[in-house]
Design a protein around this motif. Sequence first.
Motif, mmCIF file in Angstrom:
data_model
loop_
_atom_site.group_PDB
_atom_site.id
_atom_site.type_symbol
_atom_site.label_atom_id
_atom_site.label_comp_id
_atom_site.label_asym_id
_atom_site.label_seq_id
_atom_site.Cartn_x
_atom_site.Cartn_y
_atom_site.Cartn_z
ATOM 1 N N VAL B 268 -22.660 2.928 28.598
ATOM 2 C CA VAL B 268 -23.246 4.090 29.270
ATOM 3 C C VAL B 268 -24.630 3.699 29.768
ATOM 4 O O VAL B 268 -25.459 3.235 28.990
ATOM 5 C CB VAL B 268 -23.344 5.302 28.317
ATOM 6 C CG1 VAL B 268 -24.052 6.460 29.008
ATOM 7 C CG2 VAL B 268 -21.962 5.716 27.828
ATOM 8 N N VAL B 269 -24.843 3.870 31.064
ATOM 9 C CA VAL B 269 -26.097 3.438 31.688
ATOM 10 C C VAL B 269 -26.671 4.582 32.514
ATOM 11 O O VAL B 269 -25.948 5.172 33.318
ATOM 12 C CB VAL B 269 -25.845 2.249 32.643
ATOM 13 C CG1 VAL B 269 -27.163 1.720 33.200
ATOM 14 C CG2 VAL B 269 -25.065 1.155 31.951
ATOM 15 N N ALA B 270 -27.946 4.895 32.305
ATOM 16 C CA ALA B 270 -28.607 5.842 33.199
ATOM 17 C C ALA B 270 -28.910 5.093 34.493
ATOM 18 O O ALA B 270 -29.586 4.067 34.474
ATOM 19 C CB ALA B 270 -29.892 6.356 32.558
ATOM 20 N N ALA B 271 -28.352 5.597 35.611
ATOM 21 C CA ALA B 271 -28.514 4.913 36.899
ATOM 22 C C ALA B 271 -29.057 5.915 37.906
ATOM 23 O O ALA B 271 -28.394 6.896 38.235
ATOM 24 C CB ALA B 271 -27.180 4.337 37.363
ATOM 25 N N MET B 272 -30.250 5.647 38.400
ATOM 26 C CA MET B 272 -30.973 6.619 39.232
ATOM 27 C C MET B 272 -30.402 6.774 40.635
ATOM 28 O O MET B 272 -30.829 7.631 41.399
ATOM 29 C CB MET B 272 -32.451 6.225 39.322
ATOM 30 C CG MET B 272 -33.198 6.322 38.002
ATOM 31 S SD MET B 272 -33.087 7.988 37.267
ATOM 32 C CE MET B 272 -32.027 7.683 35.853
ATOM 33 N N ARG B 273 -29.411 5.941 40.968
ATOM 34 C CA ARG B 273 -28.791 6.066 42.296
ATOM 35 C C ARG B 273 -27.620 7.039 42.291
ATOM 36 O O ARG B 273 -26.999 7.281 43.324
ATOM 37 C CB ARG B 273 -28.332 4.694 42.790
ATOM 38 C CG ARG B 273 -27.157 4.102 42.017
ATOM 39 C CD ARG B 273 -26.828 2.691 42.463
ATOM 40 N NE ARG B 273 -25.750 2.101 41.693
ATOM 41 C CZ ARG B 273 -25.887 1.560 40.490
ATOM 42 N NH1 ARG B 273 -27.077 1.561 39.889
ATOM 43 N NH2 ARG B 273 -24.854 1.032 39.860
ATOM 44 N N ILE B 274 -27.274 7.562 41.097
ATOM 45 C CA ILE B 274 -26.120 8.460 40.975
ATOM 46 C C ILE B 274 -26.570 9.919 41.122
ATOM 47 O O ILE B 274 -27.430 10.390 40.379
ATOM 48 C CB ILE B 274 -25.444 8.278 39.596
ATOM 49 C CG1 ILE B 274 -24.970 6.837 39.409
ATOM 50 C CG2 ILE B 274 -24.305 9.276 39.406
ATOM 51 C CD1 ILE B 274 -23.931 6.386 40.429
ATOM 52 N N ALA B 275 -25.994 10.636 42.081
ATOM 53 C CA ALA B 275 -26.339 12.052 42.249
ATOM 54 C C ALA B 275 -25.112 12.954 42.212
ATOM 55 O O ALA B 275 -25.173 14.080 41.784
ATOM 56 C CB ALA B 275 -27.086 12.255 43.557
ATOM 57 N N ARG B 276 -23.957 12.439 42.610
ATOM 58 C CA ARG B 276 -22.692 13.185 42.712
ATOM 59 C C ARG B 276 -22.708 14.196 43.846
ATOM 60 O O ARG B 276 -23.706 14.839 44.100
ATOM 61 C CB ARG B 276 -22.315 13.917 41.410
ATOM 62 C CG ARG B 276 -22.145 13.049 40.194
ATOM 63 C CD ARG B 276 -20.943 12.126 40.247
ATOM 64 N NE ARG B 276 -19.724 12.805 40.641
ATOM 65 C CZ ARG B 276 -18.755 12.220 41.336
ATOM 66 N NH1 ARG B 276 -18.832 10.980 41.702
ATOM 67 N NH2 ARG B 276 -17.686 12.893 41.672
ATOM 68 N N GLY B 277 -21.547 14.336 44.481
ATOM 69 C CA GLY B 277 -21.455 15.142 45.683
ATOM 70 C C GLY B 277 -21.500 16.656 45.507
ATOM 71 O O GLY B 277 -22.072 17.357 46.324
ATOM 72 N N PHE B 278 -20.899 17.165 44.438
ATOM 73 C CA PHE B 278 -20.775 18.621 44.348
ATOM 74 C C PHE B 278 -22.127 19.323 44.214
ATOM 75 O O PHE B 278 -22.984 18.904 43.449
ATOM 76 C CB PHE B 278 -19.888 19.019 43.169
ATOM 77 C CG PHE B 278 -18.433 18.836 43.459
ATOM 78 C CD1 PHE B 278 -17.848 19.455 44.548
ATOM 79 C CD2 PHE B 278 -17.649 18.041 42.645
ATOM 80 C CE1 PHE B 278 -16.500 19.285 44.830
ATOM 81 C CE2 PHE B 278 -16.296 17.867 42.920
ATOM 82 C CZ PHE B 278 -15.723 18.482 44.016
#
Lengths: 435, 435
Positions: B268-278
Amino acid sequence: MAKKVQKLKGFPEWLPERELVQQHLIALLRHQFELNGFTPLQLRSVERVDDLLEQGETDKEIYGLRRLAADAEDDKEAKLGLHYDLTVPFARYVQEHRGQLTFPFRRYQIQPAWRGERPQRGRYREFLQADIDIIGSGKLEVRHDGQMIRLLQDVMRALPIPRVRLLVNNRKVLEGFYRGLGVEHIHETLRAVDKLDKIGSEGVARELRIAGLDDQQSKRCLELAGLEATTSAELDRIRDLGVTHDLLAEGLTELGIVLDACASDGGVVAAMRIARGFDYYTGTVVEGVFAEGDAPSVCSGGRYDNLASGSGQPLPGMGVSIGLTRIMGLLEDHLTQDRKTPAHVVVIVHEDERRAESEAVAAALRARDIPCLVSDVTSAYGKQMKKASQLGVPYVWFPGDTHEVKCIVTGEQASASLDDWRPDPEHTRLKLGAP
Amino acid sequence: MAKKVQKLKGFPEWLPERELVQQHLIALLRHQFELNGFTPLQLRSVERVDDLLEQGETDKEIYGLRRLAADAEDDKEAKLGLHYDLTVPFARYVQEHRGQLTFPFRRYQIQPAWRGERPQRGRYREFLQADIDIIGSGKLEVRHDGQMIRLLQDVMRALPIPRVRLLVNNRKVLEGFYRGLGVEHIHETLRAVDKLDKIGSEGVARELRIAGLDDQQSKRCLELAGLEATTSAELDRIRDLGVTHDLLAEGLTELGIVLDACASDGGVVAAMRIARGFDYYTGTVVEGVFAEGDAPSVCSGGRYDNLASGSGQPLPGMGVSIGLTRIMGLLEDHLTQDRKTPAHVVVIVHEDERRAESEAVAAALRARDIPCLVSDVTSAYGKQMKKASQLGVPYVWFPGDTHEVKCIVTGEQASASLDDWRPDPEHTRLKLGAP
């Protein structure tokens, strides 16, 4: 999300305590189907509208689909609609993959189907069905019809629901009899007779007159419709009516094979008033109803010799369909099952700082396949137990140097070990209530 | 049925040997979900189009429904569409039944969803999802976010699929950071950053410029997007960027709680590029990808605080969704599993007249929960065995005064008793092949 929510008529959904019952029924069905070597399939929900309409009925009330963002590209694609049963899609699948399947091919399929009918008792716009079918390549012996009906009989008995009576018939018997009488409009005659239970013999007579039958023909058709038989020998009652036709004789032989294949306890009855609505049936048909009361049918099916056939070898099939949503709708008011979660245990949390201790207990129980929840609240024990009880969970677990387990059903509390404690199956099995 | 059959693009269906794998995955998921006290639900496939559109996205490509036999009555009814995920219908259900549910309410749901997107790799128009969600009444502590991600981690590990890496983030971190930079168009900025893996940093920079960010803001956003952290301590890398905002601080605290709840093995990695579409996500977001290769995400989810809220108490939730069809699509080419039936045994038929003898053997095996088939053909033993072998069934049974069983895998044949013979689990378990 809209501020007000309003149920959609014809699209039933169950509360957790009811859905657990439905899932229990599904698990029992899957188990029976797999024991008998039927392989699971999950097919797409949509078909080409042309393929759906090709079965020739106008009253299936198909739901058509269109992308809200449709553009010119869409108009070039095939029009799509939601399937109204699981038989037509299965036949299409078998035809599509005939080169990759081993025949006779047996599958079960548990999925929704959709019909845009006006909602009424036992009629839904979206409903869950459990289907089993067998399709042969080239031919499929009539003994398979008998085996399918026999399996349906066994399966319905394995469900914790009221006793189901299977009414069987054979389209060839009806068509042969009608032809033997000189009736021309076979299709309309079948449809009229199939309504006997609904509109009575006078209603049927009226419809037969419209279909062009004279009074004598109509009288004989109603005579036939009144007959039942529980053994192949009793089918002589039909032969005794004195009508002769090759198709009738063939149908009676097939029907006899089906009756002989079933347990002779009166649970399967040849009933000449049963024709079934779908056009695609060509021989055996079946309809199951609760033995008591006047509820609509809960399962049905039949033989279809031409549904999956196109180019190449014919692909005759025989299938039955169990109406899960219909059954749930009929049982709903009688169910007493009140557990709202698959969990058997709620692990008490002594205080917020000790939550990890309770999580560790839960992890140990889960590792031994015991479903459980950790209490979401950290309040007085009484309150935590009340919440467990609201969920219908039979046990609460008090973690400690010595663990203790209390059974909410009996009130008993005793020390327990994480290594070997097991819930009493009597307290964890779903109790459906006498239906 | 149409003479020609042609597959519908975007509506995948599997052959029996593949469907058995999918059902195996589903059974494993159900087992894990139930062990954790999630209750099953099966909800309707349709929602009011207004409710579906209310989530504010235009790119969800909803399929609208209309009865082919629609009349004036239909125009008075609400327009219906197929759901594009299982979260929106679940939130609607909870709101509809809030008075009858016990909170926090946990459910799992395994059903198809539909999106009328142009089909491409990993994108389907109908696809099966397995969702778990928890919804609280009034509030739902952040520890549930951590537990859900942890559970997702455990569940994905329990599946016989390649290792999955979970990328987590928190919308508050992103929004707080952007606000701290003085960025105005938060939504557009989120969307642009979420595309980093797809369009690269130059592409994102271009979109950020369109969204109104100046070069300095854009540079800082990309700086943030490049950061990862596997422990709550490592989140200081974000704090070290020097941007301050209350929402950012709150988001980092929440993200730290999530990271601390998970197994610290780099999965499990916190990744600041992940925002998700919904649009409906308000805090934690997660996206799972195969650790090796560049396949699209196989699971995803997040925190939604306002989806189910309407009148009355807010109903905040946290859920994750596992893309079964997507996983099957990615595994498909690597699967070696070739059993085509749930049956473990084919019972040989010596000759047509002795079929009943074989049926009796099958009944006895089924009574002991051993799935089996009776040979459909009555030809030479070699041919019957070849058919069993084609189906991938590991055993054939020769009925007789002394029964014999032959294992097709090992070639061994030995006498067997109907009372205690059992198949070797090594030969009956599904072998998926090294993915």
